[in-house]
Design a protein around this motif. Structure first.
Motif, PDB file in Angstrom:
ATOM      1  N   VAL A 196      -4.862   8.225   3.127  1.00 47.87           N
ATOM      2  CA  VAL A 196      -4.708   9.666   2.974  1.00 47.87           C
ATOM      3  C   VAL A 196      -4.714  10.338   4.348  1.00 47.87           C
ATOM      4  N   PRO A 197      -3.627  10.980   4.751  1.00 47.51           N
ATOM      5  CA  PRO A 197      -3.637  11.715   6.014  1.00 47.51           C
ATOM      6  C   PRO A 197      -4.606  12.903   5.945  1.00 47.51           C
ATOM      7  N   PRO A 198      -5.424  13.112   6.963  1.00 40.86           N
ATOM      8  CA  PRO A 198      -6.333  14.263   6.956  1.00 40.86           C
ATOM      9  C   PRO A 198      -5.617  15.592   6.792  1.00 40.86           C
ATOM     10  N   VAL A 199      -4.375  15.671   7.288  1.00 39.76           N
ATOM     11  CA  VAL A 199      -3.645  16.939   7.245  1.00 39.76           C
ATOM     12  C   VAL A 199      -3.402  17.401   5.811  1.00 39.76           C
ATOM     13  N   ASP A 200      -3.494  16.495   4.844  1.00 36.24           N
ATOM     14  CA  ASP A 200      -3.285  16.884   3.457  1.00 36.24           C
ATOM     15  C   ASP A 200      -4.506  17.549   2.833  1.00 36.24           C
ATOM     16  N   GLY A 201      -5.636  17.561   3.544  1.00 38.61           N
ATOM     17  CA  GLY A 201      -6.787  18.315   3.080  1.00 38.61           C
ATOM     18  C   GLY A 201      -7.570  17.687   1.944  1.00 38.61           C
ATOM     19  N   ARG A 202      -7.406  16.421   1.710  1.00 39.46           N
ATOM     20  CA  ARG A 202      -8.179  15.734   0.668  1.00 39.46           C
ATOM     21  C   ARG A 202      -9.554  15.334   1.219  1.00 39.46           C
TER      22      ARG A 202
ATOM     23  N   ALA B  84       0.835  -1.197   0.000  1.00 38.03           N
ATOM     24  CA  ALA B  84       0.000   0.000   0.000  1.00 38.03           C
ATOM     25  C   ALA B  84       0.869   1.245   0.000  1.00 38.03           C
ATOM     26  N   SER B  85       0.217   2.392  -0.216  1.00 45.37           N
ATOM     27  CA  SER B  85       0.908   3.669  -0.275  1.00 45.37           C
ATOM     28  C   SER B  85       0.234   4.681   0.642  1.00 45.37           C
ATOM     29  N   LEU B  86       0.943   5.779   0.858  1.00 40.13           N
ATOM     30  CA  LEU B  86       0.369   6.968   1.484  1.00 40.13           C
ATOM     31  C   LEU B  86       0.310   8.061   0.431  1.00 40.13           C
ATOM     32  N   TRP B  87      -0.849   8.692   0.292  1.00 43.52           N
ATOM     33  CA  TRP B  87      -0.944   9.856  -0.584  1.00 43.52           C
ATOM     34  C   TRP B  87      -0.750  11.087   0.287  1.00 43.52           C
ATOM     35  N   THR B  88       0.465  11.580   0.313  1.00 44.93           N
ATOM     36  CA  THR B  88       0.777  12.679   1.214  1.00 44.93           C
ATOM     37  C   THR B  88       1.832  13.579   0.601  1.00 44.93           C
ATOM     38  N   ARG B  89       1.776  14.846   0.937  1.00 44.22           N
ATOM     39  CA  ARG B  89       2.714  15.839   0.429  1.00 44.22           C
ATOM     40  C   ARG B  89       2.802  15.771  -1.084  1.00 44.22           C
ATOM     41  N   GLY B  90       1.601  15.584  -1.725  1.00 44.01           N
ATOM     42  CA  GLY B  90       1.499  15.696  -3.172  1.00 44.01           C
ATOM     43  C   GLY B  90       1.900  14.489  -3.977  1.00 44.01           C
ATOM     44  N   ALA B  91       2.167  13.355  -3.346  1.00 48.88           N
ATOM     45  CA  ALA B  91       2.599  12.178  -4.095  1.00 48.88           C
ATOM     46  C   ALA B  91       2.181  10.896  -3.377  1.00 48.88           C
ATOM     47  N   LEU B  92       2.076   9.820  -4.163  1.00 49.26           N
ATOM     48  CA  LEU B  92       1.904   8.491  -3.577  1.00 49.26           C
ATOM     49  C   LEU B  92       3.268   7.995  -3.134  1.00 49.26           C
ATOM     50  N   ARG B  93       3.399   7.726  -1.840  1.00 46.87           N
ATOM     51  CA  ARG B  93       4.690   7.320  -1.281  1.00 46.87           C
ATOM     52  C   ARG B  93       4.545   5.922  -0.669  1.00 46.87           C
TER      53      ARG B  93
ATOM     54  N   GLU C 136       4.149  15.487  13.399  1.00 44.25           N
ATOM     55  CA  GLU C 136       4.202  15.029  12.010  1.00 44.25           C
ATOM     56  C   GLU C 136       4.042  13.521  11.903  1.00 44.25           C
ATOM     57  N   VAL C 137       4.593  12.767  12.850  1.00 47.09           N
ATOM     58  CA  VAL C 137       4.406  11.315  12.858  1.00 47.09           C
ATOM     59  C   VAL C 137       2.917  10.981  12.987  1.00 47.09           C
ATOM     60  N   VAL C 138       2.241  11.682  13.873  1.00 44.71           N
ATOM     61  CA  VAL C 138       0.813  11.439  14.071  1.00 44.71           C
ATOM     62  C   VAL C 138       0.034  11.833  12.822  1.00 44.71           C
ATOM     63  N   ASP C 139       0.288  13.035  12.327  1.00 43.33           N
ATOM     64  CA  ASP C 139      -0.521  13.566  11.234  1.00 43.33           C
ATOM     65  C   ASP C 139      -0.299  12.837   9.921  1.00 43.33           C
ATOM     66  N   ARG C 140       0.917  12.373   9.669  1.00 46.23           N
ATOM     67  CA  ARG C 140       1.219  11.749   8.378  1.00 46.23           C
ATOM     68  C   ARG C 140       1.028  10.240   8.365  1.00 46.23           C
ATOM     69  N   LEU C 141       1.081   9.582   9.534  1.00 50.32           N
ATOM     70  CA  LEU C 141       1.058   8.110   9.507  1.00 50.32           C
ATOM     71  C   LEU C 141       0.103   7.501  10.529  1.00 50.32           C
TER      72      LEU C 141
ATOM     73  N   LEU D 175      -9.151  10.646  -6.920  1.00 52.48           N
ATOM     74  CA  LEU D 175      -8.467   9.542  -7.601  1.00 52.48           C
ATOM     75  C   LEU D 175      -7.667  10.060  -8.790  1.00 52.48           C
ATOM     76  N   ARG D 176      -8.224  11.028  -9.509  1.00 50.15           N
ATOM     77  CA  ARG D 176      -7.502  11.608 -10.643  1.00 50.15           C
ATOM     78  C   ARG D 176      -6.241  12.316 -10.172  1.00 50.15           C
ATOM     79  N   ALA D 177      -6.352  13.062  -9.074  1.00 51.26           N
ATOM     80  CA  ALA D 177      -5.188  13.777  -8.557  1.00 51.26           C
ATOM     81  C   ALA D 177      -4.127  12.823  -8.030  1.00 51.26           C
ATOM     82  N   ALA D 178      -4.540  11.692  -7.437  1.00 50.08           N
ATOM     83  CA  ALA D 178      -3.587  10.755  -6.835  1.00 50.08           C
ATOM     84  C   ALA D 178      -2.942   9.843  -7.859  1.00 50.08           C
ATOM     85  N   THR D 179      -3.742   9.346  -8.805  1.00 49.44           N
ATOM     86  CA  THR D 179      -3.265   8.285  -9.707  1.00 49.44           C
ATOM     87  C   THR D 179      -3.297   8.653 -11.181  1.00 49.44           C
TER      88      THR D 179
END
Length: 500
Positions: A345-351, A97-106, A163-168, A404-408
């Protein structure tokens, strides 16, 4: 209204009435029948299964509710085998799986426990340089006391930074509870972390100890398990098994009243044994025992007369609402990240969406049954987020497609879409939840022949609900060890182990 199902003179384990035909209620009924009870299951809705719901989209069988079960706990997989689903059990085809965070799938980091790393390097690529440096400070900080309980987010942020909490941590926990990491109880939701928080000054050191223990006694086999045709087929098989064993399962039969009553003795003077009187639909049933396997508000309403203190505690349990958006595409029109099961998707990213599952890539049976169709799911809605769920189905599909369009880059038009709303679907486990559960069970235990089970108590995952049901059956038979163990040590609903 007719009086039916009198339990007088049934002998053996007697007649047990199970209120609720979700996986917990059906698991309780299944075990009760094996112990010789006569069982009646009453379900208010027109189907069994609760939050487990099989469906179909564009000719593809899919889950419209929960889609997998933790396999590192024995209860769910074992029960599936007991009801004849052994040949249909399947692990995910991919768990990458991935994280969609800081503008990219990581890539989803490895080497963490529910998002909490053993070293800062484990979160490289997800955290900023400042965030990684903040994690390193954990080893030098003084001890952070946790007391009887603490919020996961609050404690982890104090040790490792927000940041650990918000991103993961937040997206991982949010995927299970649709909740807020800064409110969720660490003792109830992540008991592994709570234990090391009580015994270690450094949180990262404690996580490394957890990882070492897991490596030394590592279980083999998949972490999660699915079922060909969908997890939603499990309660259907359970209900069939209950009926085949002589149990009665009635849907469309809401219970309106539950009372402990004294039956008439031989002289008609009310000196007979006490039973439970259950008013359901046009029926009045009498049982030697009752298992309540319903959401907290429904349990509160039924216990208000005989257990007002338990009812008050249950009425205070909060719930989160969410919706699942299922989309089917022509496979020839889509191009998703190869080998990926989806992303959080972390909530902090505003998606808007909080996660997406690439069902046709995650579950081999979906791809095999429907090679020309690709199925995806997104989820929307968290605790306290009500505005998004006020949109109509078309609106939820639109925001899902936008994200989905923005992420993938997926920009095709779906063949078909389905929106499944789970209003007040997920109980919240705030700080102090374990103490509330203990108080509820203390009040319930004062009434002979009564037990409660399900998601409001010991964990929201399928194994947790089944363990809760088994403990309730044990309680009916006078054995309180199961409920005492669960109250002290809840079942973690999401595996967060090293290397996963």
């Amino acid at each position: 209204m007719r009086e039916v199902e009198s339990s007088a003179g049934t002998g053996g384990a007697g007649h047990v009435i199970v209120v609720g035909a979700g996986v917990a209620g059906l698991a309780a009924a299944h075990r009760l029948l094996r112990r010789g009870a006569r069982v009646t299951v009453l379900e208010a809705s027109d189907r069994v299964g609760g939050k487990l719901l099989p469906g179909e989209i564009a000719g593809a069988r899919v889950d419209l509710g929960a889609e997998s079960m933790l396999a590192r706990r024995p209860e769910a997989v074992a029960l599936a085998r007991e009801v004849g689903l052994t040949d249909r059990l399947q692990p995910p085809a991919t768990a990458t799986a991935s994280l969609w965070t800081r503008g990219a799938l990581r890539p989803m980091p490895k080497g963490h426990v529910m998002g909490v790393p053993g070293t800062a390097a484990a979160l490289s690529g997800v955290l900023s340089d400042e965030g990684l440096a903040r994690v390193e400070r954990d080893a030098d900080l003084p001890r952070t006391e946790v007391g009887d309980d603490v919020a996961v987010g609050e404690f982890v942020a104090a040790r490792l930074g927000r940041e650990v909490v918000d991103r993961l941590v937040e997206p991982l926990l949010g995927g299970v509870y649709a909740g807020d990491a800064y409110r969720i109880s660490m003792r109830s939701a992540v008991p592994q972390l709570f234990q090391v928080a009580r015994t270690h000054t450094s949180l990262t050191e404690g996580v490394r100890e957890i990882q070492a223990r897991m490596a030394a006694g590592r279980q083999t086999g998949p972490v999660f398990m699915g079922i060909e045709g969908g997890i939603g087929t499990l309660p259907l098989a359970l209900a069939d098994s209950v009926r085949a064993a002589g149990g009665v399962v009635l849907t469309g039969t809401p219970v309106r009243e539950l009372r402990r009553v004294t039956t008439d003795g031989p002289d008609g003077a009310g000196a007979g044994p006490e039973t439970w009187r259950v008013v359901a639909g046009d029926r009045v049933l009498h049982g030697d025992a009752v298992v309540l396997a319903v959401p907290a508000p429904a349990a509160a309403a039924l216990l208000r007369a005989d257990a007002p203190a338990a009812a008050a505690e249950l009425a205070a349990v909060e719930y989160a609402s969410m919706a699942l958006v299922t989309l089917a595409y022509r496979r020839s029109d889509t191009a998703l990240p190869e080998g990926s099961s989806g992303f959080l998707v972390p909530p902090v990213d505003g998606r808007t969406i909080k996660a997406s599952t690439f069902a046709s890539q995650k579950w081999g049976w979906v791809a095999e049954e429907n090679p020309d169709v690709l199925v995806l799911r997104t989820s929307v809605g968290r605790y306290g987020e009500t505005e998004i769920l006020e949109r109509d189905d078309a609106g939820l599909v639109d925001v899902s497609r936008h994200d989905l369009r923005a992420a993938t880059g997926l920009d095709a038009t779906p063949l078909e879409t389905r929106v499944t709303r789970w209003t007040d679907g997920l109980p919240q486990y705030p700080v102090g939840h374990h103490a509330r559960v203990a108080r509820i069970r203390e009040h319930v235990a004062k009434l002979p022949g009564l037990a409660v089970c399900g998601a409001p108590y010991d964990g929201v995952g399928i194994p947790a609900c089944i363990a809760s049901a088994y403990a309730a059956v044990d309680q009916i038979h006078g054995d309180l060890s199961g409920v005492q163990e669960l109250t002290a040590h809840p079942v973690q609903s999401l595996h967060g182990g090293a290397g996963e």
